[in-house]
Write an enzyme that holds these catalytic residues in place. Sequence first.
Site, PDB file in Angstrom:
ATOM      1  N   LYS A  95       6.299  -6.916   3.390  1.00 58.37           N
ATOM      2  CA  LYS A  95       5.425  -5.444   3.334  1.00 58.37           C
ATOM      3  C   LYS A  95       4.461  -5.809   2.178  1.00 58.37           C
ATOM      4  O   LYS A  95       3.125  -5.145   2.473  1.00 58.37           O
ATOM      5  CB  LYS A  95       6.754  -5.862   1.467  1.00 58.37           C
ATOM      6  CG  LYS A  95       7.857  -4.804   2.393  1.00 58.37           C
ATOM      7  CD  LYS A  95       8.069  -2.946   3.080  1.00 58.37           C
ATOM      8  CE  LYS A  95       9.462  -2.616   3.799  1.00 58.37           C
ATOM      9  NZ  LYS A  95       9.212  -1.635   4.008  1.00 58.37           N
ATOM     10  N   SER A 139      11.321 -10.948   9.043  1.00 57.85           N
ATOM     11  CA  SER A 139      10.265  -9.954   8.440  1.00 57.85           C
ATOM     12  C   SER A 139      10.571 -10.492   6.556  1.00 57.85           C
ATOM     13  O   SER A 139       9.195 -10.134   5.338  1.00 57.85           O
ATOM     14  CB  SER A 139      10.798  -9.010   8.393  1.00 57.85           C
ATOM     15  OG  SER A 139      12.136  -8.171   8.248  1.00 57.85           O
ATOM     16  N   GLU A 179       7.911   4.180  -3.607  1.00 61.03           N
ATOM     17  CA  GLU A 179       9.201   4.675  -3.334  1.00 61.03           C
ATOM     18  C   GLU A 179      10.045   3.219  -3.020  1.00 61.03           C
ATOM     19  O   GLU A 179       9.711   2.691  -2.355  1.00 61.03           O
ATOM     20  CB  GLU A 179       9.566   4.868  -2.200  1.00 61.03           C
ATOM     21  CG  GLU A 179       9.656   5.114  -0.708  1.00 61.03           C
ATOM     22  CD  GLU A 179       8.431   4.119   0.371  1.00 61.03           C
ATOM     23  OE1 GLU A 179       7.374   4.553  -1.197  1.00 61.03           O
ATOM     24  OE2 GLU A 179       8.034   3.884   1.038  1.00 61.03           O
TER      25      GLU A 179
END
Lengths: 439, 283
Positions: free
Chosen positions: A113, A406, A135
Amino acid sequence: MPDQPVREALTENLAHQVLGRLADVEGPYFGQFGGRFVPEALIAALDELETEYRKALGDPAFTDELARLHREYTGRPSPLTEVPRFAEHCGGAEAGHRVFLKREDLNHTGSHKINNVLGQALLVKRMGKTRVIAETGAGQHGVATATAAALLDLECVVYMGEEDTRRQALNVARMRLLGAEVVPVSIGSRTLKDAINEALRDWVANVESTHYLLGTVTGPHPFPEMVREFHRIIGNEAREQILERTGRLPDAVAACVGGGSNALGIFNAFLDDESVTLHGFEAGGEGVETGRHAARFSGGAPGVLHGARSYLLQDDDGQTLPSHSVSAGLDYPSVGPAHSWLHDLGRASYEPVTDDEAMEAFRLLCRTEGIIPAIESAHALAGAMRLGREAAEAGRTGQVILVNLSGRGDKDVATAARWFGLLDDQAATDETATPEGDQ
Amino acid sequence: MSTATDTSPTAARLDALRAEGRAALVGYLPVGYPDVARSVEAVVAMVDAGVDVVEIGVPYTDPVMDGPVIQRAAEAALVAGARVRDVLRVVEAVAEHSGGTVPTLVMTYWNPVLRYGVDAFARDLAGAGGAGLITPDLIPDEGADWIAASDAHGLDRVFLVAPSSTAERLALTARASRGFVYAASTMGVTGAREQVGERAEQLVADTRAAGADHVCVGLGVSTGDQAAEVGRFADGVIVGSALVRPLLAEDPWPVRLDGLRSVVAELADGVRRSRRAGQEEAS
């Protein structure tokens, strides 16, 4: 009439997609997907964002600063780790497959991220805005955004479903430690999609001062294209690393797909390598047949949500259906439009992985390699096990499989402990144990 | 100009009211709250109390342009089982009740229409006596299918402009719209506000200058005084949340309907106080 220039733009876009590299396709459309299905009030801001982002990518002052942050702050390049003991569970030891993990879990804040968040946060500074909103499903993107906001001195508000704020009290505290305001959303299904609705409402009202730091490759143009650009580094690094380590391209690339940013980030570098097969794994939840899943390609149909046309879980009336997954990060009813495009082109395949399969892969990676993955990423690991098995059954041995790991699983310890019954007082975990993290 | 009066009953109605020297009162209610039958009663009550143009909302799971009041009603309508096709029943009921004198527009987010089929929805809406659609999350740039379908079935298409719209986009939206252009008075979502944005008057003037024949203003209007103020410079005053709010009360249904009627009466009085000295120039 306005449709004429749009048709021309579409035609031009399609021609580009036929003649150009798949990896470089620009929005607003990926085939018939994408677009800008948002209130007019946001169009000026989206135009400004698109202009600024295109300028920034061509400006060494921006790209050098982002590269410095990747290196000195995030800890890039992230390693490529071969996992031979895990690989034995991908079609059996005799199949002789090699499995490599792209270690986005080792980035600062614990997932991929941060790549996108740093890129967008630098853009916010360039645009002269002072406030970011985001969000979050259960924390991963919210924490990354709060981190970048602290680093770059931006006001930060994170919208989060009320249920998630209650169950993810620690992550709420983490964001608050970093200086962010966390706003519980108590309308609709009280989940990630409602947090996005609320962020969009905030953005409409405050667009002059505020940037919506969207966390994945969904949303109105230019987000799907821009977020892909900021995650392109995952695939670029991995391609170079695997060539160096094995002397060849992988046979298959596997990634989990919620909104789809980590998957697009790693797929992108291989889109134009015809020999490499690309595999996205969605949350099959309790099984597609139960209706409790987030398998947009198996159980959805094209529709519009949150600004983009893409595959969508919806009922006969076009109302959004709730999704379900043990992994909150994959628990979203739509998917990035570029994935819908790759799906329809046949360039990537998308298959569901159930909660059970993902948790088994989670357990195996912990036990065989000493790596605790995010439950999201465990869907990709389960996918790699399936790919290895299928290759072996088809008589193909010695395959090289690249998996995007990830995120790390620290956040999922409570969920996993409950799943596997590892705590002495199981009842006590019910208050704290939940899936978490958005991919 | 595609907002031509001869093709649009809504524009014709706005022109007729302009000739009377006042702005139209455009009233919004969602279908299906608290259930379909009572939502029909509420819309009929709204018409009888003085609304000139009706706007029926399709409840949707993800209404990003709506504030808390309309969100609550839409959520309750969905829980109560409201379907997209129910909007056609309400449209028919209004057409029947008013003898076709009250243009009825449907306000809908785009996915329900996509799912129904853009042309099929246009056909069925026209068949039910509906005037057209207001599309809060569809910009003309994405609306080629809808523009074709609304042409084919003779329906109005009301697109929105906002204080952030550039001159270029105002012109594009004015060209694409038919019936009127919906000017969002402020940057934000639906819901009552103490003051209707100062930018509304400027936005209406800019939208007219960009080629729009009819401009109605929505977002934030809840009182008769605000309606009178907005009616001074706009062709219509669009009110939603202030009409939904009395229906959300805990009172027995007839009392809630009375509450709705009295809000409509105050707003209807407001637009009748909106006679503009310079209206001929404005038109």
